[in-house]
Design a protein around this motif. Sequence first.
Motif, PDB file in Angstrom:
ATOM      1  N   LYS A 199       5.283   9.062  -4.183  1.00  0.00           N
ATOM      2  CA  LYS A 199       4.688   7.890  -3.560  1.00  0.00           C
ATOM      3  C   LYS A 199       5.510   7.453  -2.357  1.00  0.00           C
ATOM      4  O   LYS A 199       6.726   7.321  -2.444  1.00  0.00           O
ATOM      5  N   LYS A 200       4.802   7.210  -1.271  1.00  0.00           N
ATOM      6  CA  LYS A 200       5.461   6.673  -0.076  1.00  0.00           C
ATOM      7  C   LYS A 200       4.877   5.294   0.210  1.00  0.00           C
ATOM      8  O   LYS A 200       3.655   5.124   0.275  1.00  0.00           O
ATOM      9  N   ILE A 201       5.746   4.305   0.372  1.00  0.00           N
ATOM     10  CA  ILE A 201       5.286   2.950   0.670  1.00  0.00           C
ATOM     11  C   ILE A 201       4.929   2.870   2.162  1.00  0.00           C
ATOM     12  O   ILE A 201       5.779   3.084   3.032  1.00  0.00           O
ATOM     13  N   ILE A 202       3.663   2.578   2.441  1.00  0.00           N
ATOM     14  CA  ILE A 202       3.186   2.466   3.824  1.00  0.00           C
ATOM     15  C   ILE A 202       3.276   1.023   4.314  1.00  0.00           C
ATOM     16  O   ILE A 202       3.704   0.763   5.442  1.00  0.00           O
ATOM     17  N   LEU A 203       2.869   0.099   3.462  1.00  0.00           N
ATOM     18  CA  LEU A 203       2.930  -1.330   3.781  1.00  0.00           C
ATOM     19  C   LEU A 203       3.630  -2.057   2.649  1.00  0.00           C
ATOM     20  O   LEU A 203       3.370  -1.787   1.472  1.00  0.00           O
ATOM     21  N   SER A 204       4.512  -2.990   3.005  1.00  0.00           N
ATOM     22  CA  SER A 204       5.285  -3.703   1.987  1.00  0.00           C
ATOM     23  C   SER A 204       5.239  -5.201   2.228  1.00  0.00           C
ATOM     24  O   SER A 204       5.618  -5.679   3.314  1.00  0.00           O
ATOM     25  N   PRO A 214      -5.580  -2.116  -1.650  1.00  0.00           N
ATOM     26  CA  PRO A 214      -4.127  -2.279  -1.785  1.00  0.00           C
ATOM     27  C   PRO A 214      -3.676  -1.929  -3.200  1.00  0.00           C
ATOM     28  O   PRO A 214      -4.427  -2.086  -4.160  1.00  0.00           O
ATOM     29  N   ASP A 215      -2.442  -1.428  -3.320  1.00  0.00           N
ATOM     30  CA  ASP A 215      -1.862  -1.198  -4.648  1.00  0.00           C
ATOM     31  C   ASP A 215      -1.548  -2.529  -5.326  1.00  0.00           C
ATOM     32  O   ASP A 215      -1.690  -2.673  -6.540  1.00  0.00           O
ATOM     33  N   GLU A 216      -1.085  -3.472  -4.509  1.00  0.00           N
ATOM     34  CA  GLU A 216      -0.808  -4.818  -5.002  1.00  0.00           C
ATOM     35  C   GLU A 216      -1.223  -5.810  -3.925  1.00  0.00           C
ATOM     36  O   GLU A 216      -1.334  -5.487  -2.753  1.00  0.00           O
ATOM     37  N   GLY A 217      -1.445  -7.057  -4.356  1.00  0.00           N
ATOM     38  CA  GLY A 217      -1.796  -8.103  -3.411  1.00  0.00           C
ATOM     39  C   GLY A 217      -3.296  -8.281  -3.266  1.00  0.00           C
ATOM     40  O   GLY A 217      -4.095  -7.626  -3.944  1.00  0.00           O
ATOM     41  N   LEU A 218      -3.670  -9.156  -2.349  1.00  0.00           N
ATOM     42  CA  LEU A 218      -5.066  -9.558  -2.209  1.00  0.00           C
ATOM     43  C   LEU A 218      -5.423  -9.714  -0.741  1.00  0.00           C
ATOM     44  O   LEU A 218      -4.621 -10.181   0.067  1.00  0.00           O
ATOM     45  N   ILE A 219      -6.659  -9.315  -0.417  1.00  0.00           N
ATOM     46  CA  ILE A 219      -7.216  -9.530   0.914  1.00  0.00           C
ATOM     47  C   ILE A 219      -8.555 -10.216   0.749  1.00  0.00           C
ATOM     48  O   ILE A 219      -9.392  -9.782  -0.051  1.00  0.00           O
ATOM     49  N   LYS A 235       0.845  -1.193   0.000  1.00  0.00           N
ATOM     50  CA  LYS A 235       0.000   0.000   0.000  1.00  0.00           C
ATOM     51  C   LYS A 235       0.880   1.243   0.000  1.00  0.00           C
ATOM     52  O   LYS A 235       1.812   1.357   0.798  1.00  0.00           O
ATOM     53  N   THR A 236       0.581   2.162  -0.904  1.00  0.00           N
ATOM     54  CA  THR A 236       1.311   3.424  -0.978  1.00  0.00           C
ATOM     55  C   THR A 236       0.334   4.586  -0.870  1.00  0.00           C
ATOM     56  O   THR A 236      -0.855   4.465  -1.184  1.00  0.00           O
ATOM     57  N   PHE A 237       0.860   5.722  -0.400  1.00  0.00           N
ATOM     58  CA  PHE A 237       0.119   6.977  -0.429  1.00  0.00           C
ATOM     59  C   PHE A 237       0.979   8.021  -1.119  1.00  0.00           C
ATOM     60  O   PHE A 237       2.216   7.975  -1.042  1.00  0.00           O
ATOM     61  N   GLY A 252       5.995  -0.341   6.668  1.00  0.00           N
ATOM     62  CA  GLY A 252       5.290  -1.288   7.526  1.00  0.00           C
ATOM     63  C   GLY A 252       5.323  -2.698   6.962  1.00  0.00           C
ATOM     64  O   GLY A 252       5.105  -2.904   5.774  1.00  0.00           O
ATOM     65  N   HIS A 253       5.631  -3.672   7.823  1.00  0.00           N
ATOM     66  CA  HIS A 253       5.690  -5.074   7.419  1.00  0.00           C
ATOM     67  C   HIS A 253       5.438  -5.940   8.643  1.00  0.00           C
ATOM     68  O   HIS A 253       5.382  -5.429   9.770  1.00  0.00           O
ATOM     69  N   ILE A 254       5.287  -7.234   8.436  1.00  0.00           N
ATOM     70  CA  ILE A 254       5.086  -8.150   9.560  1.00  0.00           C
ATOM     71  C   ILE A 254       6.457  -8.561  10.094  1.00  0.00           C
ATOM     72  O   ILE A 254       7.215  -9.260   9.420  1.00  0.00           O
TER      73      ILE A 254
END
Length: 269
Positions: free
Chosen positions: A31-36, A71-76, A23-25, A225-227
């Motif tokens: 663009k800033k990557i918030i979640l990777s 999300p910009d990429e990926g799936l939920i 996810k980016t904003f 942000g990441h796990i």
Amino acid sequence: MGFDMIKKSKIEENYVLVDNVIKTFKTNNKKKIILSNVNFQISKGEFTCILGPSGCGKSTLLDLLAGFTKPDEGLISVSDEVVRKPGPERGFVFQKNSLIPWQTLEQNVGYGLKLQKFNSKDIEEKVTKYLKLVGLEKYRKAYPNQLSGGMQQRGSIIRALITNPKIILMDEPFGAVDAQTRSLLQEMLLKIWREFETTVVFVTHDVDEAILLADRVIIMGVNPGHIREIIPINIPRPRSLDSSFLEEFQKVKIKILNLIKEETLKLMQ
């Protein structure tokens, strides 16, 4: 085991699936990557808490699960259905009271049922049941500004639960109340969770709260942000505030505090 049973077992094991989410904003045209590359699964009926330093993307992740953002990429997915927008199958409890100020408590609690075209008799019966569950039946005609902060949050929780959602998402719901009320709300939430076996994802800054409530705690890292780690909480249930005196509680608390400290120090570099 037949194919249908295998498929059902797989869905329940991955009841909530977050798969390679980015996810980016955009700020100042950059663009800033918030979640990777965020990946995790949650089983049906599991209580999961998310912890991490401020700014690591906890609330952004919860918004993605709710469908408030994409999300910009990926799936939920939730219960094998891809999350594309908000929906009644995903209840949400905010940090601050979100009750509609011009409606009474009973009107607020029954609002989702009204939207789903339940008849007035069924709405009244369900609202009464849920108000009794959290000790608010005698306040049913009160407006939100006539209730304490703890009462408002109890109302918000049962409003989210009454439509029987597949998952409840909670964004620091007890952060704005005093310590005594917070303890009571934590025990109330555990009681409700045991009764309804609802899948819960709960964001908090409070390590003790996370350990008391959760089956597993997801620790988030920073930049972006990441796990960082997912920690199982092997403290017997039912739990109470006395559980915090157990040796296992203190061991896992120290581990979590050290992980969060490491991530917080990265923000200072």
